[in-house]
Enzyme design. Structure first.
Site, PDB file in Angstrom:
ATOM      1  N   ARG A  49     -22.140  16.119 -26.212  1.00 36.36           N
ATOM      2  CA  ARG A  49     -23.063  15.096 -26.712  1.00 36.36           C
ATOM      3  C   ARG A  49     -24.237  15.721 -27.479  1.00 36.36           C
ATOM      4  O   ARG A  49     -24.813  15.087 -28.352  1.00 36.36           O
ATOM      5  CB  ARG A  49     -23.605  14.260 -25.554  1.00 36.36           C
ATOM      6  N   ASP A 189      -7.969  25.845 -10.609  1.00 37.56           N
ATOM      7  CA  ASP A 189      -8.781  26.244  -9.459  1.00 37.56           C
ATOM      8  C   ASP A 189      -9.003  27.738  -9.635  1.00 37.56           C
ATOM      9  O   ASP A 189      -8.071  28.539  -9.472  1.00 37.56           O
ATOM     10  CB  ASP A 189      -8.052  25.954  -8.145  1.00 37.56           C
ATOM     11  N   HIS A 190     -10.225  28.123 -10.005  1.00 35.46           N
ATOM     12  CA  HIS A 190     -10.443  29.515 -10.402  1.00 35.46           C
ATOM     13  C   HIS A 190     -10.150  30.501  -9.279  1.00 35.46           C
ATOM     14  O   HIS A 190      -9.902  31.682  -9.534  1.00 35.46           O
ATOM     15  CB  HIS A 190     -11.874  29.710 -10.922  1.00 35.46           C
ATOM     16  N   LYS A 194      -8.164  34.899  -8.873  1.00 36.92           N
ATOM     17  CA  LYS A 194      -8.759  36.109  -8.301  1.00 36.92           C
ATOM     18  C   LYS A 194      -7.666  37.087  -7.880  1.00 36.92           C
ATOM     19  O   LYS A 194      -6.628  36.697  -7.352  1.00 36.92           O
ATOM     20  CB  LYS A 194      -9.656  35.750  -7.116  1.00 36.92           C
ATOM     21  N   ASP A 247     -15.878  19.799  -1.367  1.00 38.34           N
ATOM     22  CA  ASP A 247     -16.296  20.798  -2.334  1.00 38.34           C
ATOM     23  C   ASP A 247     -15.470  22.072  -2.245  1.00 38.34           C
ATOM     24  O   ASP A 247     -15.167  22.697  -3.274  1.00 38.34           O
ATOM     25  CB  ASP A 247     -17.784  21.121  -2.137  1.00 38.34           C
ATOM     26  N   HIS A 252     -10.044  25.026  -2.897  1.00 39.56           N
ATOM     27  CA  HIS A 252      -9.961  26.474  -2.724  1.00 39.56           C
ATOM     28  C   HIS A 252      -9.255  26.866  -1.425  1.00 39.56           C
ATOM     29  O   HIS A 252      -8.310  27.664  -1.426  1.00 39.56           O
ATOM     30  CB  HIS A 252     -11.362  27.093  -2.712  1.00 39.56           C
ATOM     31  N   LYS A 352     -22.798  26.410   3.537  1.00 45.02           N
ATOM     32  CA  LYS A 352     -23.929  26.863   2.742  1.00 45.02           C
ATOM     33  C   LYS A 352     -24.964  27.502   3.666  1.00 45.02           C
ATOM     34  O   LYS A 352     -25.027  27.214   4.861  1.00 45.02           O
ATOM     35  CB  LYS A 352     -24.575  25.670   2.017  1.00 45.02           C
TER      36      LYS A 352
END
Length: 517
Positions: A49, A189-190, A194, A247, A252, A352
């Site tokens: 945008r 999914d990064h 790995k 999340d 993952h 976290k």
């Protein structure tokens, strides 16, 4: 990076002015281009945008590379090389729901194809918030971009999250399939890019010392931990609608668990490997509402200090509801109903503001039946052997076992064999996004997530979410304010998470806690 025959391609990045594009995608594409893993005819078209001209966006891209890209030699950034790369980048401003803007995009794509010999191959990368996935894909189709007019291929890379629950994931999949074939859709999914995640496959099926013992006869339990030291920062509005389970676990952690526990595929093709991942996920026990408290733990971090920095408590974060029951920590005892893993619990844990930043898989083997006795002294029970797969940081593999200490007594001491990617191979490892973008260009979907993988993972996670919601509603009905267990920043989560394993006679394999079971 292996030298392969890479087709010419135009990569269109939606969300090109955003954080993901700046920090990860542009540096990844630069590294691939520098290593000649991409053709020199590569073209990149940013779309967002924000009103930029081509020249201004190239300068913004240059700044991003100066900050986030690295040189193979480890030397200072080569600004001249960066400029040669960004000269291949164009930019188009437009909204994500504007048919006229997408018609203009289609014309720009056609012009680039004609001018730069891209062979009509188009890779659209949706590095945007999920609320515009449907709009972008529909407008691409309406603009005639779902198929290449120049006779090449068209593919989509879509970032997570793939839905918010099972219902929304199904709706998103159905929407995509209205406009694109499944083999055009690459759900990224990064974590799957790995090195250590990929090495799980080689470690299991490529080594005769591990393959025969990777089952219920020899494995006591498995622990998968994804721990972060940071809190949610200022992302209260987003995180309070998500939480740790959505999340991290649904994507993952479920993917890592699938690779760790799946059966051997019948071939090395994408379909064979992903079929076995889906079979494993279907074997995961669907948690019943009455078992939620017994098999899972939620928590929220309080205010405190980590590494000398103060951190607000989760409930004190702006845009977080004062009575929020969104979890910043989750532990889940997962059962797998199949022949290989029956009776072997998989403990998943993420959170976290924890003690250390790490992602690892611990395969904890059964204790040996032999009791070693030292001349009438108390029997010495050897502790468990553990195979630790470190995904981040310091990627590598460690096998811990026991050896006799020197001296006349039979005394055992824990020792280890350690493999480190940096020490063993030295060379700088490709970032996950580099491998995955290259695979998408080559049409290799092995490390991407298939539509049925998404749905079966959401099915199991949604059952847990529904159980939590039922517990919260019951508490409110009884007039009790439902507060999640609290934990201090810099700890390993609430005490209830330790109890989850203690009930089974086990404990979490924290990096400062290496003995016993």
């Amino acid at each position: 990076m292996p030298r392969k025959s890479i087709p010419s391609v135009l990569i269109v990045i939606f969300g090109a002015s955003g954080d993901l594009a700046r920090r990860k995608l542009l540096p990844a594409l630069y590294h691939l281009w520098r290593e000649e893993a991409l053709p020199r005819s590569l073209r990149i078209l940013g779309y967002a945008r924000t009103e930029y001209s081509d020249v201004v966006y190239r300068e913004e891209a240059l700044k991003s590379l100066m900050e986030h890209a690295t040189e193979a030699s480890g030397e200072k950034p080569d600004k001249a090389n960066f400029r040669r790369f960004v000269a291949q980048i164009d930019y188009q401003a437009g909204a994500y729901d504007d048919e006229a803007a997408f018609a203009a995009l289609a014309k720009r794509v056609a012009d680039i194809d004609a001018e730069h010999n891209t062979a009509g191959n188009h890779l659209f990368y949706l590095a945007t918030p999920p609320n515009v996935f449907m709009s972008i894909t529909e407008k691409l189709a309406q603009a005639g971009l779902a198929e290449s007019a120049a006779g090449g291929w068209t593919r989509l890379i879509i970032e997570k999250p793939f839905g918010h629950d099972l219902e929304s994931a199904r709706a998103l999949n159905q929407h995509l399939h209205n406009f694109f074939a499944e083999d055009q859709v690459f759900r990224i999914d990064h974590y799957l890019g790995k090195e250590t995640v990929q090495n799980i496959f080689v470690l299991r099926f490529g080594n005769g010392i591990f393959e025969p013992i990777w089952n219920r006869n020899y494995v006591d339990h498995v622990q998968i931990t994804v721990a972060e030291t940071l809190g949610i920062g200022e992302r209260g509005g987003y995180y309070d609608r998500s939480g740790a389970l959505r999340d991290m676990v649904q994507n993952h952690m479920m993917q890592v668990m699938a690779l760790t526990a799946m059966e051997p595929p019948v071939g090395m093709d994408a379909k064979s490997i992903r079929d076995q991942k889906v079979n494993l996920l279907r074997s995961v026990q669907r948690i019943a509402p009455e078992d939620v408290d017994r098999l899972s733990v939620r928590g929220q971090y309080t205010g405190g200090t980590i590494d000398g920095k103060k951190i607000k408590g989760y409930l004190k974060t702006p845009e977080v509801e004062a009575d929020s029951t969104t979890e910043t920590f989750v532990a889940w005892r997962v059962g797998i109903d199949n022949w290989r893993w029956q009776g072997v619990p998989f403990y998943l844990r993420t959170g976290k503001a924890l003690a250390n930043k790490l992602t690892e898989v611990n395969i904890v083997f059964r204790k040996p039946p032999l009791m070693l006795v030292d001349e009438g002294a108390n029997p010495l029970q050897l502790p468990n052997n553990v195979l630790k797969l470190r995904i981040q940081p310091d990627e590598g593999i460690t096998l811990t076992f026991d050896a006799k200490k020197p001296g006349p007594l039979v005394e055992a001491e824990r020792v280890s064999m350690d493999f480190s990617y940096v020490k063993a191979f030295g060379a700088q490892r490709a970032e996950a996004y580099e491998r995955l973008i290259l695979d998408a260009i080559l049409g290799d979907s092995t490390l991407f997530i298939r539509h049925d993988e998404v749905e079966v993972a959401w099915d199991r996670v949604t059952a847990l979410l529904d159980g939590w919601e039922a517990a919260d509603q019951q508490a409110r009905k009884e007039g009790n304010a439902e507060h999640l267990p609290q934990y201090k920043p810099g700890s390993w989560g609430p005490a209830a998470a330790d109890d989850l394993l203690k009930r089974d006679g086990r404990y979490w394999r924290n990096n400062d806690n290496l003995g016993g079971a």
